[in-house]
Design a protein around this motif. Sequence first.
Motif, mmCIF file in Angstrom:
data_model
loop_
_atom_site.group_PDB
_atom_site.id
_atom_site.type_symbol
_atom_site.label_atom_id
_atom_site.label_comp_id
_atom_site.label_asym_id
_atom_site.label_seq_id
_atom_site.Cartn_x
_atom_site.Cartn_y
_atom_site.Cartn_z
ATOM 1 N N THR A 240 -35.518 39.923 -39.124
ATOM 2 C CA THR A 240 -36.569 39.457 -40.023
ATOM 3 C C THR A 240 -37.289 38.249 -39.433
ATOM 4 O O THR A 240 -36.677 37.427 -38.754
ATOM 5 C CB THR A 240 -35.961 39.065 -41.383
ATOM 6 N N ALA A 241 -38.590 38.148 -39.702
ATOM 7 C CA ALA A 241 -39.369 36.971 -39.307
ATOM 8 C C ALA A 241 -39.495 36.023 -40.498
ATOM 9 O O ALA A 241 -39.557 36.464 -41.649
ATOM 10 C CB ALA A 241 -40.762 37.393 -38.836
ATOM 11 N N THR A 242 -39.530 34.737 -40.239
ATOM 12 C CA THR A 242 -39.669 33.743 -41.302
ATOM 13 C C THR A 242 -40.378 32.506 -40.767
ATOM 14 O O THR A 242 -40.394 32.269 -39.547
ATOM 15 C CB THR A 242 -38.292 33.353 -41.878
ATOM 16 N N ASP A 243 -40.942 31.725 -41.689
ATOM 17 C CA ASP A 243 -41.557 30.461 -41.258
ATOM 18 C C ASP A 243 -40.714 29.261 -41.666
ATOM 19 O O ASP A 243 -41.167 28.122 -41.552
ATOM 20 C CB ASP A 243 -42.985 30.329 -41.804
ATOM 21 N N ARG A 244 -39.481 29.511 -42.138
ATOM 22 C CA ARG A 244 -38.618 28.368 -42.447
ATOM 23 C C ARG A 244 -37.969 27.855 -41.168
ATOM 24 O O ARG A 244 -37.887 28.570 -40.153
ATOM 25 C CB ARG A 244 -37.553 28.741 -43.477
ATOM 26 N N PRO B 173 -34.948 26.872 -38.680
ATOM 27 C CA PRO B 173 -33.608 27.455 -38.495
ATOM 28 C C PRO B 173 -32.516 26.529 -39.020
ATOM 29 O O PRO B 173 -32.613 25.310 -38.936
ATOM 30 C CB PRO B 173 -33.509 27.630 -36.980
ATOM 31 N N ARG B 174 -31.472 27.137 -39.566
ATOM 32 C CA ARG B 174 -30.294 26.386 -39.987
ATOM 33 C C ARG B 174 -29.426 26.138 -38.757
ATOM 34 O O ARG B 174 -29.615 26.761 -37.714
ATOM 35 C CB ARG B 174 -29.515 27.172 -41.042
ATOM 36 N N PRO B 175 -28.457 25.233 -38.863
ATOM 37 C CA PRO B 175 -27.567 24.981 -37.724
ATOM 38 C C PRO B 175 -26.927 26.279 -37.232
ATOM 39 O O PRO B 175 -26.494 27.117 -38.028
ATOM 40 C CB PRO B 175 -26.511 24.029 -38.310
ATOM 41 N N ASN B 176 -26.923 26.463 -35.931
ATOM 42 C CA ASN B 176 -26.305 27.613 -35.259
ATOM 43 C C ASN B 176 -27.125 28.902 -35.359
ATOM 44 O O ASN B 176 -26.705 29.932 -34.819
ATOM 45 C CB ASN B 176 -24.888 27.877 -35.782
ATOM 46 N N GLU B 177 -28.277 28.899 -36.022
ATOM 47 C CA GLU B 177 -29.125 30.079 -36.047
ATOM 48 C C GLU B 177 -29.935 30.155 -34.757
ATOM 49 O O GLU B 177 -30.409 29.135 -34.249
ATOM 50 C CB GLU B 177 -30.062 30.067 -37.257
ATOM 51 N N VAL B 178 -30.105 31.379 -34.248
ATOM 52 C CA VAL B 178 -30.755 31.593 -32.962
ATOM 53 C C VAL B 178 -32.012 32.433 -33.155
ATOM 54 O O VAL B 178 -31.974 33.481 -33.820
ATOM 55 C CB VAL B 178 -29.804 32.306 -31.975
ATOM 56 N N HIS B 179 -33.129 31.978 -32.572
ATOM 57 C CA HIS B 179 -34.389 32.715 -32.631
ATOM 58 C C HIS B 179 -34.232 34.083 -31.972
ATOM 59 O O HIS B 179 -33.702 34.196 -30.864
ATOM 60 C CB HIS B 179 -35.489 31.931 -31.904
ATOM 61 N N TYR C 247 -33.004 35.280 -37.013
ATOM 62 C CA TYR C 247 -34.371 35.488 -37.505
ATOM 63 C C TYR C 247 -35.323 35.246 -36.336
ATOM 64 O O TYR C 247 -34.943 34.642 -35.326
ATOM 65 C CB TYR C 247 -34.731 34.479 -38.623
ATOM 66 N N TYR C 248 -36.565 35.695 -36.509
ATOM 67 C CA TYR C 248 -37.642 35.224 -35.646
ATOM 68 C C TYR C 248 -38.297 34.063 -36.393
ATOM 69 O O TYR C 248 -38.840 34.251 -37.485
ATOM 70 C CB TYR C 248 -38.672 36.329 -35.378
#
Length: 204
Positions: A43-47, A49-55, A59-60
Amino acid sequence: MDDPFCREDTSLLIVISGPSGVGKDSVVLRTKERGFPFHFVVTATDRAPRPNEVHGQDYYFYSTAEFQRMIAAGDLLEHAVVYGQHKGIPKAHVRRALDSGQDVVMRVDVQGADTVKGLIPEAITIFLTCESEEELITRLLERRTESEEALQGRLEMAREEMLLMPEFDYVVANRRDDLDGAVDDVVAIIRAEHCRSVPRRISL
């Protein structure tokens, strides 16, 4: 997988959805870890990233301006503003996934699942829930990612989304300490769908 599906000549599109806090990300991640041969659409988002989340993996992550450009260009299969954040599914990613010949799994919010089902009626929709509202509140509190006001907003939204459960094809409970059980149920649904006498045909 050790045991083959009944039919392997058609790709399925599986939509995993449900209220915030039920563990959609956890179910998708555990399914990946167990090595099931599905193609996961990110999924793509404009929020932020949370800690440890990877583009590109979780999410994109795009700027709001880039997200709005994608909307204007018609590059998204579905998109919505959820809790003040843009979320959407890039069309090109879904087409590539279906062309791969694998079953395609996407994780979207309840509003997005309704949009996808309207565009692709043969998509399989799975509503993910947990044991109770009390458990949902506990999970949201444990995340510690929202203010009190934001938390109350998510709870109110979750109550409204639970009313939409009958519109989904299947319901899976992601019970505490039984994540693998929820994954087993999702996989069983997909196996059963591959055994349909009249297969689903996905077109996009």
